[in-house]
Design an enzyme around this catalytic site. Structure first.
Site, short mmCIF file in Angstrom:
data_model
loop_
_atom_site.label_atom_id
_atom_site.label_comp_id
_atom_site.label_asym_id
_atom_site.label_seq_id
_atom_site.Cartn_x
_atom_site.Cartn_y
_atom_site.Cartn_z
N ALA A 54 0.87 -1.17 0.00
CA ALA A 54 0.00 0.00 0.00
C ALA A 54 0.91 1.22 0.00
O ALA A 54 2.08 1.14 0.43
CB ALA A 54 -0.88 -0.01 1.24
N GLY B 138 0.54 -4.93 0.92
CA GLY B 138 -0.69 -4.99 0.11
C GLY B 138 -0.47 -5.70 -1.22
O GLY B 138 -1.42 -6.22 -1.81
N GLU C 185 -0.77 -9.30 -0.43
CA GLU C 185 -2.20 -9.52 -0.17
C GLU C 185 -3.01 -9.54 -1.47
O GLU C 185 -3.92 -10.34 -1.63
CB GLU C 185 -2.73 -8.42 0.77
CG GLU C 185 -2.13 -8.51 2.16
CD GLU C 185 -2.58 -7.35 3.05
OE1 GLU C 185 -2.15 -6.21 2.79
OE2 GLU C 185 -3.36 -7.59 3.99
N GLU D 247 4.71 -5.14 7.22
CA GLU D 247 3.97 -4.09 7.95
C GLU D 247 4.51 -3.87 9.36
O GLU D 247 4.49 -2.75 9.87
CB GLU D 247 2.47 -4.44 8.02
CG GLU D 247 1.73 -4.27 6.71
CD GLU D 247 1.79 -5.48 5.80
OE1 GLU D 247 2.58 -6.41 6.07
OE2 GLU D 247 1.02 -5.50 4.82
N1 COA Z 1 4.63 3.16 -0.87
C1 COA Z 1 5.02 4.31 -1.46
N2 COA Z 1 6.15 4.42 -2.18
C2 COA Z 1 6.91 3.33 -2.31
C3 COA Z 1 6.57 2.10 -1.73
C4 COA Z 1 5.37 2.04 -0.99
N3 COA Z 1 4.94 0.90 -0.43
N4 COA Z 1 7.54 1.20 -2.03
C5 COA Z 1 8.44 1.85 -2.78
N5 COA Z 1 8.08 3.14 -2.94
C6 COA Z 1 8.75 4.20 -3.70
C7 COA Z 1 9.99 4.72 -2.95
O1 COA Z 1 9.60 5.68 -1.99
C8 COA Z 1 10.77 5.29 -4.10
O2 COA Z 1 10.19 6.54 -4.47
P1 COA Z 1 11.15 7.83 -4.76
O3 COA Z 1 12.01 7.40 -5.91
O4 COA Z 1 10.19 8.90 -5.10
O5 COA Z 1 11.93 8.05 -3.51
C9 COA Z 1 10.50 4.33 -5.24
O6 COA Z 1 9.28 3.64 -4.90
C10 COA Z 1 11.59 3.28 -5.42
O7 COA Z 1 11.76 2.61 -4.18
P2 COA Z 1 13.21 2.46 -3.45
O8 COA Z 1 12.95 2.25 -2.00
O9 COA Z 1 14.08 3.58 -3.85
O10 COA Z 1 13.73 1.12 -4.14
P3 COA Z 1 14.76 0.08 -3.52
O11 COA Z 1 15.13 -0.83 -4.63
O12 COA Z 1 15.85 0.77 -2.80
O13 COA Z 1 13.91 -0.76 -2.42
C11 COA Z 1 11.98 -1.93 -1.58
C12 COA Z 1 12.83 -1.55 -2.82
C13 COA Z 1 10.73 -2.65 -2.08
C14 COA Z 1 12.79 -2.87 -0.68
C15 COA Z 1 11.61 -0.65 -0.80
O14 COA Z 1 11.05 0.29 -1.72
C16 COA Z 1 10.60 -0.87 0.29
O15 COA Z 1 10.94 -1.38 1.34
N6 COA Z 1 9.32 -0.47 0.07
C17 COA Z 1 8.30 -0.50 1.07
C18 COA Z 1 7.80 -1.91 1.23
C19 COA Z 1 6.75 -1.97 2.33
O16 COA Z 1 7.00 -1.74 3.48
N7 COA Z 1 5.53 -2.31 1.91
C20 COA Z 1 4.42 -2.48 2.80
C21 COA Z 1 3.67 -1.22 2.97
S1 COA Z 1 2.31 -1.48 4.07
#
Ligand code: COA
Length: 261
Positions: free
Chosen positions: A67, A112, A115, A135
């Protein structure tokens, strides 16, 4: 099809290809994306030209990375329940769709995203897929049905570990756990595998497929009597023209030509 800004859709020979197209945000599910998913799945059941769905994320890096955390960061106690219920309602709509829906998981399926994949009827992963419910790292729990669907899919002990540690697992481990049906070398291979499965399913009687979806879903809803739903579904199939066609074709030693009636 409905007007969509984020969800790309294309119907090719009865398979509706849906792509969540927010690649710069790793296809994170914001309110708008959820609304578009709802609108499209409202339409899928009624549109006779759609026989099945493949759902995937744009690019190679992510199916859906969760999400949208920008929106989660704004939640308060009053609207958080509504937030979860809205997502649950949309994912239930996908799960109860009478046409087979396969998630092609190309990269991250987190929160999400995991999910959403679990709400689909099957999951085909590319080798770079990563699944997780992180989460707890944000101080919350899954809200779109993840605690329930994951436990049904992989069992209580493994689900507890997955949910409480927030750690990611790869495609092969996800397959071993029963979270995914098949693993393909890459996204194209995963789409090809999904197409192969859907072509087989689309050669069967559509009404029977819809009834199977209802019966299998009933297992996951404690208030439902799955055996009763099965008996009702069986009777409904026997009332159909496709049942006449299926049995007649067998006796005449030819392939059936099902019409969905
Ligand atoms: N919500 C909003 N934005 C998200 C996102 C999310 N769940 N997951 C990734 N993004 C965005 C990042 O903020 C980034 O945006 P920016 O370029 O404007 O800063 C872009 O997507 C790329 O992500 P980034 O974190 O730079 O890539 P990465 O390869 O370093 O890491 C992940 C990849 C998936 C490990 C990392 O993005 C992450 O941990 N995301 C969140 C996962 C999460 O907790 N999901 C559950 C949410 S309830």
């Amino acid at each position: 099809m409905s007007e969509s800004k984020i969800l790309l859709s294309e119907n090719k020979n009865g398979i509706l290809y849906l792509t969540i197209n927010r690649e710069s945000k790793l296809n994170a599910l914001n309110f708008e994306t959820l609304e578009e998913l709802k609108n499209i799945f409202d339409e899928v059941n009624d549109n006779k030209t759609i026989k099945s769905v493949i759902l995937t994320g744009a690019g190679e890096k992510a199916f859906v990375a969760g999400a949208d955390i920008n929106e989660i960061a704004e939640l308060n106690e009053l609207n958080a329940r509504k937030f979860a219920e809205n997502g649950q309602e949309i994912f239930n709509l996908i799960e109860s769709c009478h046409k087979p829906v396969i998630a092609v998981v190309n990269g991250f399926a987190l929160g999400g995203g995991c999910e959403l994949a679990m709400a689909c009827h099957m999951r085909i992963a590319s080798a770079n897929a990563k699944f997780g419910q992180p989460e707890v790292n944000l101080g919350i729990i899954p809200g779109y049905g993840g605690t329930q669907r994951l436990t049904y899919l992989i069992g209580r002990g493994k689900a507890n570990e997955f949910l409480m540690t927030g750690e990611m697992i790869g495609a092969e481990e996800a397959k071993t756990l029963g979270l995914v049906n098949h693993v393909a070398p890459d996204k194209q291979g995963a789409i090809a595998k999904a197409e192969q499965i859907l072509h087989t399913i689309m050669s069967k009687a559509p009404l029977a497929i819809g009834m199977i979806i209802d019966c299998v879903n009933a297992v996951f809803i404690p208030s439902e009597n799955g055996y009763q739903i099965e008996a009702n579904g069986f009777a409904r199939c026997v009332k159909s023209d496709d049942y006449q066609e299926g049995t007649t074709a067998f006796l005449e030693k030819r392939k059936p030509n099902f019409k969905g009636e």
